[in-house]
Design an enzyme around this catalytic site. Structure first.
Site: not given
Ligand code: TYM
Length: 337
Positions: A119, A201, A204
């Site tokens: 990032k 990957k 979004k």
């Molecule tokens: P975020 O918002 O980027 O993504 C949410 C969830 O989607 C999964 N993910 C994917 N899984 C498979 N293939 C992909 N291309 C892909 N892109 C995203 C992520 O692994 C995630 O599970 N830091 C986290 C949010 C968060 C969180 C937490 C998660 C904040 N606090 C506590 C678990 C527990 C994040 O940025 O997710």
């Protein structure tokens, strides 16, 4: 008299940032898998808006995405009566614990986080302190609820490892305070790749609209994106090294249908990529159609979504406060009655 003890249910916590339209990566890596836990675990699923502002967000858009993400949780099958669904900024304990845990996390540890490095490259003009300490806030989310299991995609595993290290360090200094959590990675769908650049990957925040399939894309858009998915010059549908595009389509197809690689290879034997791409597109569009219509229904009922938010944050705040009080007591903060 005989006494019986009911075994305590384990706790699940996970979250998604309301930082863009959710992709099928988010769906397959996380949300789709959450429903399976609702009968046997105490589940908390959070819309992590505090995390989202580590990257500049348009305020009106952030507000809308927060409702949308919550609506998508419910539209994906999560029952708000059986799961605690809430918004992170509605429970102040997340930010409070985060400050404390910042003081138990090392600069070197945070410097090694790959998401921070990625990032910082991507948002080079806004490498703020929040982006750096982001994993500490994530550890706070998890540890506040004495979480046992965190279902996420593979990209979050490094943050979960760090949460475990922070919990272990704190427990060692002050005695048992936090449950040390485990990550839970789905068998198929833990890392969905971009359709345009399958070595990257799916994200979004990708600016190429053909790279990501969004949960709320129309059927036509889904079919079109899969038809245009980048593959290779071979013609045989099989999983192999160097066939990143086909491997990814096989993963997506498998995650939606439950079919194994061998079954998929057999099904498309002699049929070529064009046929396979159409089949994957149709499968994804069929699976997401009910999610989309339920989403539309929920978004038309903001009052209901607000009730879910309120009830969820009241339940979460109660649990969070218990852990936070324990932490404050252990580190020596005064707590007048
Ligand atoms: P975020 O918002 O980027 O993504 C949410 C969830 O989607 C999964 N993910 C994917 N899984 C498979 N293939 C992909 N291309 C892909 N892109 C995203 C992520 O692994 C995630 O599970 N830091 C986290 C949010 C968060 C969180 C937490 C998660 C904040 N606090 C506590 C678990 C527990 C994040 O940025 O997710």
């Amino acid at each position: 008299m005989e006494t019986s003890t009911t075994p305590q249910r384990k706790t699940i916590f996970s979250g998604v940032q309301p930082s863009g339209m959710l992709t099928i990566g988010n769906y397959l890596g996380s949300i789709k898998n959450w429903k399976a836990f609702e009968e046997t675990y105490d589940c908390l699923y959070c819309v992590v808006d505090l995390h989202a502002i580590t990257v500049r967000q348009d305020p009106a858009m952030l507000r809308r995405r927060t409702y949308e993400t919550l609506a998508l949780y419910i539209a994906s099958g999560l029952d708000p009566e059986k799961n605690t669904l809430f918004v992170q900024s509605h429970v102040p304990a997340h930010a409070e614990l985060s400050w404390v845990l910042n003081c138990y996390t090392m600069f070197g540890e945070l410097s090694r986080m790959t998401q921070f490095k990625d990032k910082s490259r991507k948002y080079a003009s806004n490498i703020n302190a929040g982006l750096f300490t982001y994993p500490v806030l994530m550890a706070s989310d998890i540890l506040l609820y004495q979480t046992d299991l965190v279902p996420v995609g593979i990209d979050q595993m490094q943050h979960i490892e760090l949460s475990r290290d922070i919990a272990g360090r704190f427990n060692q200094i002050y005695g048992d305070t936090f449950t040390v959590p485990e990550g839970f990675i789905p068998k198929a769908g833990a890392k969905i790749m971009s359709l345009a650049e399958p070595e990257k990957k799916m994200s979004k925040s990708d600016t190429n609209g053909n790279a990501s399939v969004y949960i709320l894309d129309s059927r036509d858009d889904i079919l079109r994106k899969f038809k245009r998915a980048v593959t290779d010059s071979d013609t045989v549908v099989c999983r192999a090294e160097g066939k990143d595009g086909i491997n990814n389509l096989m993963t997506i197809y498998s995650a939606f249908t439950g079919k194994s690689d061998a079954e998929i290879e057999k099904e498309f034997e002699g049929l070529g990529y064009g046929h396979f791409k159409i089949a994957v597109g149709e499968t994804v569009a069929d699976a997401l159609a009910p999610v989309r219509s339920e989403f539309d229904r929920l978004m038309a009922d903001k009052a209901y979504l607000e009730t879910v938010m309120k009830n969820g944050s009241a339940k979460a705040a109660y649990l969070a406060r218990k852990t936070l009080s324990k932490v404050y007591r252990k580190i020596g903060f005064t707590q007048p009655k």
